[in-house]
Design a protein around this motif. Structure first.
Motif, PDB file in Angstrom:
ATOM      1  N   ALA A  61       0.830  -1.193   0.000  1.00 33.93           N
ATOM      2  CA  ALA A  61       0.000   0.000   0.000  1.00 33.93           C
ATOM      3  C   ALA A  61       0.872   1.253   0.000  1.00 33.93           C
ATOM      4  CB  ALA A  61      -0.904   0.002   1.229  1.00 33.93           C
ATOM      5  N   PRO A  62       0.574   2.230  -0.859  1.00 36.36           N
ATOM      6  CA  PRO A  62       1.368   3.461  -0.870  1.00 36.36           C
ATOM      7  C   PRO A  62       1.183   4.231   0.426  1.00 36.36           C
ATOM      8  CG  PRO A  62      -0.602   3.717  -2.204  1.00 36.36           C
ATOM      9  CD  PRO A  62      -0.540   2.276  -1.805  1.00 36.36           C
ATOM     10  N   ARG A  63       2.202   4.979   0.803  1.00 31.88           N
ATOM     11  CA  ARG A  63       2.148   5.737   2.044  1.00 31.88           C
ATOM     12  C   ARG A  63       2.920   7.020   1.858  1.00 31.88           C
ATOM     13  NH1 ARG A  63       4.563   3.428   7.613  1.00 31.88           N
ATOM     14  NH2 ARG A  63       6.381   3.506   6.298  1.00 31.88           N
ATOM     15  N   ILE A  64       2.403   8.122   2.391  1.00 33.44           N
ATOM     16  CA  ILE A  64       3.104   9.394   2.296  1.00 33.44           C
ATOM     17  C   ILE A  64       3.649   9.759   3.668  1.00 33.44           C
ATOM     18  CG2 ILE A  64       1.675  10.165   0.375  1.00 33.44           C
ATOM     19  CD1 ILE A  64       0.138  11.921   2.315  1.00 33.44           C
ATOM     20  N   SER A  65       4.640  10.629   3.668  1.00 33.36           N
ATOM     21  CA  SER A  65       5.258  11.040   4.926  1.00 33.36           C
ATOM     22  C   SER A  65       4.282  11.836   5.778  1.00 33.36           C
ATOM     23  CB  SER A  65       6.515  11.876   4.648  1.00 33.36           C
ATOM     24  OG  SER A  65       7.482  11.103   3.989  1.00 33.36           O
ATOM     25  N   THR A  67       4.014  14.267   9.595  1.00 32.65           N
ATOM     26  CA  THR A  67       4.813  15.076  10.505  1.00 32.65           C
ATOM     27  C   THR A  67       4.621  14.662  11.953  1.00 32.65           C
ATOM     28  OG1 THR A  67       3.053  16.750  10.685  1.00 32.65           O
ATOM     29  CG2 THR A  67       4.710  17.061   8.949  1.00 32.65           C
ATOM     30  N   ARG A  68       3.581  13.856  12.231  1.00 32.81           N
ATOM     31  CA  ARG A  68       3.304  13.444  13.597  1.00 32.81           C
ATOM     32  C   ARG A  68       2.495  12.160  13.575  1.00 32.81           C
ATOM     33  NH1 ARG A  68      -0.049  18.320  16.075  1.00 32.81           N
ATOM     34  NH2 ARG A  68      -0.873  16.749  17.487  1.00 32.81           N
ATOM     35  N   LEU A  69       2.492  11.442  14.711  1.00 38.03           N
ATOM     36  CA  LEU A  69       1.785  10.171  14.796  1.00 38.03           C
ATOM     37  C   LEU A  69       0.276  10.349  14.850  1.00 38.03           C
ATOM     38  CD1 LEU A  69       4.094   8.258  17.308  1.00 38.03           C
ATOM     39  CD2 LEU A  69       3.971   7.980  14.820  1.00 38.03           C
ATOM     40  N   ASP A  70      -0.190  11.523  15.226  1.00 34.83           N
ATOM     41  CA  ASP A  70      -1.625  11.826  15.206  1.00 34.83           C
ATOM     42  C   ASP A  70      -1.839  13.024  14.289  1.00 34.83           C
ATOM     43  OD1 ASP A  70      -0.293  13.552  16.950  1.00 34.83           O
ATOM     44  OD2 ASP A  70      -2.123  13.971  18.098  1.00 34.83           O
ATOM     45  N   PRO A  71      -1.807  12.818  12.979  1.00 38.86           N
ATOM     46  CA  PRO A  71      -1.889  13.945  12.033  1.00 38.86           C
ATOM     47  C   PRO A  71      -3.133  14.778  12.266  1.00 38.86           C
ATOM     48  CG  PRO A  71      -1.392  11.892  10.897  1.00 38.86           C
ATOM     49  CD  PRO A  71      -1.769  11.525  12.288  1.00 38.86           C
ATOM     50  N   GLN A  72      -2.966  16.087  12.137  1.00 40.56           N
ATOM     51  CA  GLN A  72      -4.116  16.969  12.247  1.00 40.56           C
ATOM     52  C   GLN A  72      -4.921  16.917  10.957  1.00 40.56           C
ATOM     53  OE1 GLN A  72      -2.000  20.565  13.525  1.00 40.56           O
ATOM     54  NE2 GLN A  72      -2.859  20.273  15.574  1.00 40.56           N
ATOM     55  N   VAL A  73      -6.096  17.521  10.973  1.00 38.68           N
ATOM     56  CA  VAL A  73      -7.068  17.326   9.898  1.00 38.68           C
ATOM     57  C   VAL A  73      -6.510  17.594   8.502  1.00 38.68           C
ATOM     58  CG1 VAL A  73      -9.249  18.166   8.943  1.00 38.68           C
ATOM     59  CG2 VAL A  73      -9.089  17.584  11.375  1.00 38.68           C
ATOM     60  N   PRO A  74      -5.830  18.708   8.237  1.00 32.62           N
ATOM     61  CA  PRO A  74      -5.333  18.931   6.868  1.00 32.62           C
ATOM     62  C   PRO A  74      -4.384  17.825   6.399  1.00 32.62           C
ATOM     63  CG  PRO A  74      -5.246  20.966   8.137  1.00 32.62           C
ATOM     64  CD  PRO A  74      -5.546  19.870   9.108  1.00 32.62           C
ATOM     65  N   GLU A  75      -3.487  17.386   7.265  1.00 29.05           N
ATOM     66  CA  GLU A  75      -2.557  16.334   6.888  1.00 29.05           C
ATOM     67  C   GLU A  75      -3.273  14.988   6.781  1.00 29.05           C
ATOM     68  OE1 GLU A  75       1.964  14.955   8.068  1.00 29.05           O
ATOM     69  OE2 GLU A  75       0.668  15.728   9.645  1.00 29.05           O
ATOM     70  N   GLN A  76      -4.246  14.765   7.655  1.00 31.91           N
ATOM     71  CA  GLN A  76      -4.995  13.512   7.608  1.00 31.91           C
ATOM     72  C   GLN A  76      -5.757  13.380   6.291  1.00 31.91           C
ATOM     73  OE1 GLN A  76      -5.099  11.060  10.350  1.00 31.91           O
ATOM     74  NE2 GLN A  76      -5.709   9.936   8.541  1.00 31.91           N
ATOM     75  N   LYS A  77      -6.208  14.479   5.742  1.00 34.66           N
ATOM     76  CA  LYS A  77      -6.902  14.434   4.456  1.00 34.66           C
ATOM     77  C   LYS A  77      -5.974  13.936   3.353  1.00 34.66           C
ATOM     78  CE  LYS A  77     -10.329  18.096   5.217  1.00 34.66           C
ATOM     79  NZ  LYS A  77     -10.822  19.428   4.769  1.00 34.66           N
ATOM     80  N   ILE A  79      -3.402  11.986   3.742  1.00 40.83           N
ATOM     81  CA  ILE A  79      -3.167  10.558   3.992  1.00 40.83           C
ATOM     82  C   ILE A  79      -4.353   9.732   3.509  1.00 40.83           C
ATOM     83  CG2 ILE A  79      -2.814   8.837   5.807  1.00 40.83           C
ATOM     84  CD1 ILE A  79      -1.395  11.062   7.413  1.00 40.83           C
ATOM     85  N   LEU A  80      -5.566  10.189   3.812  1.00 41.55           N
ATOM     86  CA  LEU A  80      -6.761   9.463   3.404  1.00 41.55           C
ATOM     87  C   LEU A  80      -6.933   9.462   1.889  1.00 41.55           C
ATOM     88  CD1 LEU A  80      -9.210  10.627   6.199  1.00 41.55           C
ATOM     89  CD2 LEU A  80      -8.431   8.292   5.792  1.00 41.55           C
ATOM     90  N   SER A  81      -6.515  10.529   1.243  1.00 45.35           N
ATOM     91  CA  SER A  81      -6.603  10.584  -0.215  1.00 45.35           C
ATOM     92  C   SER A  81      -5.787   9.470  -0.855  1.00 45.35           C
ATOM     93  CB  SER A  81      -6.125  11.947  -0.715  1.00 45.35           C
ATOM     94  OG  SER A  81      -6.121  11.999  -2.126  1.00 45.35           O
TER      95      SER A  81
END
Length: 812
Positions: A61-65, A67-77, A79-81
């Motif tokens: 499965a592809p994975r992107i970097s 910045t933290r183990l509990d990504p905040q909403v903008p970064e979580q989006k 990751i989910l994309s």
């Protein structure tokens, strides 16, 4: 679905069936068997393809970097994309057909017409919502929609039903707390939520009265213009992910985006997401679809996507106990029908929880056998439909010590394609079907991370590796070695059963068609993946996952334990190296692991040497040294075309028995050291300052010294069954300069004693032991230590004298 090319090269989706044959919400559960139907035919097909034909690797499965183990909403989006992949956007006809096929049992047309004729929220052929105008704002729709939705739910609820509260509330300003693998303060706010009571819901932590743990559905509100469905999809995915996490018996989530004119239906499950085109909200046909969807999402747990075979007893809004119901097939050759067994949950919360939407969705529970009182482990998995069922592999492994024993297996509880009402001839080209399975095994489910002593840890890991070897000898490769797939044996277990291996849903037979297995991502945990597997995305000729990659995964399990726990099993703050592996993308994680394997040390700043005994630190260093050379050779072969590397790769793989022998040998040696009573923390090294100059040169390095490991039977020995590898020979699988790299006389410490020379033909692995800093230099500023050598160079003059001589020569 077999896509059909539409105008301008666009892909259109064939319409689903209509009329009296409309697909219905599938019943649960389907017929269950102990062994998968058609398994013999699948085995025959797999056996016909010899393992040599596996010329490529299954993609991970592809994975992107992050910045933290509990990504905040903008970064979580972001990751989910990547996780969800391209969403399936149904055509207008297919989308309307899908939406209209759902929940017809909840409201008849006649009942809906009666409601529309009498309800205050529906007047003059439209809902009581603001009309579109330029100054209309999104929050102008909140309260009218809350009133409308509550009216629908209350009208259609059957009097005297056993449902608890179903209350639609405006939550646009209420923060719902998130749950992550680490403590987090992240929150989010769905626009409108349906607060629920019942056997699947509990109150969020006080003082909040509503959160992701006690809502059955949510609705998003938008204006009809100025929003992108794909952007809204990612916002909704934030909420959906939390529903899967905080309601661990979730099978799927459906949600509506509602505007003043229309609505869209979004469906999330373990295969990803699909959504419809806008459907009119106010017309008679649109009203009927809308009402049934609101009822289906808000009333009954099974319709809303919850697994009702897992239920809790709720007291004062809190789960206090629970049950799990499973279908148990009769023993082979017996004619009895399947029976249903209800187990008490041994723990209210699952012992393994999934934090993703798309993928296998692994959730594990501990239950109590109603007859024997023993604790058992239940493993719920959504396997890819193009992979063999796990019970096939467990059936082949039933005689292996150290493998969990299967009690029952439900091979096809339901499928994601049924949630979406796909038929075989209309599956979308990007859709990958997943099948819900439930495995019950005879173990109490204690992960190896629950160890209480060094001996318990080493024995459990050693026996799990031995089980992996036996599994491989039965032509089965595990491919998913993780912390949660290695269990502690039962108290007092004999050798071979002190550690147990489970999790065969990603396993393969060595003779199988790799092209069929490459259709879907191999969604295993990245932190345990071998470096070469993580590198596959950038390699020209990727190498298929083999037993050496699994051995490397065992090393990372040991690494995680040593750097995250103390010798008594108490958890410590995770070391930065492990956090980096969690945060990096596949490529950068691979680079970090290559660097980690190449360091014949334990990380000084981790403090491991101060708390873990030598048996463990020496074991880890030797394990890394063995894997480093394996990786070097596989990395070289990955640059060669399959035909050019075939012979060398075949030769390397055929050394499997020697590889296992070496790894098990270093574990046995560590266990013997613990048993002997001579194990302990390494004492600081104190150099004899009065002694004459040593034959080893001084150097500036980190506080530590290298001591040569006791010689082991290495898989690279000259006495192995295969001919020895010689430096420079064409078939040598390892770097010819590897031995010389440890013997540079210009980088050695003159204060260190010379170690004994290893017997000829024995591979030298070096261990690092802690010592005091002789010059007081801070630990973090000291460089890597060099190894001791067989022959020592002559002592050199002090540096100050060398500098004076150099200046004198310069003046002359």
């Amino acid at each position: 679905m077999s896509a059909v090319d539409g105008p301008s090269g666009q892909v259109s989706i064939p319409a689903l069936a209509t009329g009296s044959g409309l697909p219905r919400t599938p019943p649960r559960p389907i017929v269950t068997l102990k062994t998968s139907e058609g398994s013999d035919e699948l085995l025959i097909r797999c056996a016909k393809t010899f393992s040599q034909h596996q010329t490529t690797a299954t993609p991970i499965a592809p994975r992107i970097s992050r910045t933290r183990l509990d990504p905040q909403v903008p970064e979580q989006k972001n990751i989910l994309s990547v996780e969800l992949g391209p969403p399936i956007e149904l055509s207008e006809k297919a989308g309307r057909s899908f939406a209209s096929s759902l929940y017809p049992h909840l409201a008849t047309n006649e009942k809906i017409d009666e409601f529309l004729d009498s309800a205050d929220v529906y007047q003059k052929n439209r809902w009581a919502l603001p009309l579109p105008h330029k100054k209309l704002k999104e929050n102008d729709l909140y309260q009218p929609l809350v009133t409308l939705l509550n009216a629908i739910i209350q009208y259609f609820r059957q009097s005297g039903d056993s449902l608890g509260t179903r209350e639609v509330i405006d939550t646009s300003k209420q923060n719902f707390s998130h749950k992550e693998p680490v403590p987090t303060a992240n929150m989010s706010r769905p626009d409108i939520s349906v607060k629920a009571e019942g056997p699947s819901f509990q109150l969020p932590p006080a003082p909040k009265q509503v959160g992701y743990s006690n809502i059955i559905a949510f609705f998003e509100v938008k204006l009809s213009k100025g929003w992108s469905p794909k952007e809204e999809l990612l916002q909704m995915a934030i909420y959906v992910r939390q529903l899967f996490i905080q309601q661990p018996n979730r099978r799927f989530v459906r949600a509506l985006v509602i505007t003043e004119c229309n609505f869209r239906l979004f469906h999330f499950d373990r295969s990803g997401v699909q959504f419809t085109q806008p459907i009119g909200l106010h017309g008679a046909k649109g009203c009927r679809i809308f009402i049934r969807l609101v009822l289906g999402l808000s009333l009954y747990e099974a319709d809303a996507g919850l697994d009702t075979t897992i239920q809790w007893e709720i007291v004062n809004g809190v789960k206090v106990s629970g049950t799990l119901t499973a279908n148990c097939a009769p023993e082979k050759d017996k004619k009895e029908e399947c029976t249903t067994i209800t187990y008490d949950l041994a723990s209210i919360e699952p012992v393994v929880l999934c934090y993703n939407i798309r993928g296998r969705g692994i959730v594990c529970w501990t239950v109590v056998d109603p007859d024997s009182g023993k604790t058992l482990l239940v493993r719920d998995v959504w396997r890819s439909a193009d992979r063999l069922s796990e019970d096939i592999f467990l059936g082949r492994a039933r005689t292996i010590s150290g493998m969990v024993t299967m009690i029952s297996y439900e091979c096809s509880r339901e499928r994601t394609k049924d949630f979406r009402d796909f038929i075989a001839s209309s599956l979308h080209e990007s859709f990958r079907d997943r099948i819900a399975t439930r495995l019950i095994v005879d173990t109490d489910g204690r992960s190896i991370k629950n160890f209480k002593s060094v001996m318990e840890l080493l024995c459990a890991l050693r026996d799990a590796i031995a089980a992996h070897k036996e599994l491989y000898m039965k032509k089965t490769l595990h491919r998913d070695i993780t912390l949660d797939n290695i269990l502690l044996g039962k108290p007092g277990a004999v050798k071979g059963e002190r550690g147990m291996l489970m999790g065969l849903d990603l396993a393969i037979f060595l003779k199988r068609n790799v092209l069929e297995a490459c259709k879907d991502w191999k969604t295993t945990t990245g932190i345990y993946q071998s470096a070469i597997v993580l590198e596959n995305g950038r390699l020209r000729y990727p190498i298929a996952h083999d037993h050496m990659d699994d051995l490397e995964s065992f090393c990372y399990v040991l690494t995680q334990i040593i750097y995250t726990y103390d010798p008594t099993g108490d958890e410590r703050s995770p070391f930065n190296l492990l956090i980096e592996w969690e945060l990096k993308d596949n490529s950068n994680e691979a680079d970090s692991k290559v660097s980690y394997l190449s360091r014949d040390v334990v990380e000084v700043e981790s403090g491991v040497e101060e708390i873990w005994p030598q048996s463990c630190t020496h074991l880890l260093i030797e394990f890394k040294g063995f894997l480093k050379e394996i990786h070097q050779e596989k990395r070289r072969l990955a640059n060669l075309a399959p035909d050019a590397r075939k012979a060398a790769l075949k030769k390397l793989v055929r050394k499997a028995d020697e590889h296992y022998k070496f790894v098990l040998g270093i574990f046995d040696k560590a266990i013997e050291k613990v048993e002997s009573g001579t194990d302990g923390i390494a004492q600081p090294y104190e150099p004899d300052l009065d002694a004459e100059s040593s034959s080893i040169e001084d150097m500036s390095s980190s506080p530590g010294r290298f001591v040569q490991a006791e010689p082991d039977e290495s898989p690279f020995d000259a006495d192995s069954e295969e001919p020895p590898f010689h430096a420079g020979s064409e078939d040598s699988p390892f770097d010819a300069d590897a031995d010389e790299a440890h013997a540079d006389p210009g980088t050695l410490d003159e204060n260190l004693p010379v170690a004994e020379v290893a017997p000829e033909g024995t591979r030298n692995f070096y261990k690092r032991l802690r010592e005091a800093s002789p010059d007081g230099q801070p630990v973090a500023k000291r460089g890597p230590q060099a190894a001791v050598t067989e022959a020592a160079p002559q002592a050199q003059a002090p540096r100050s004298r060398r500098r004076r001589k150099a200046k004198s020569r310069g003046r002359r």
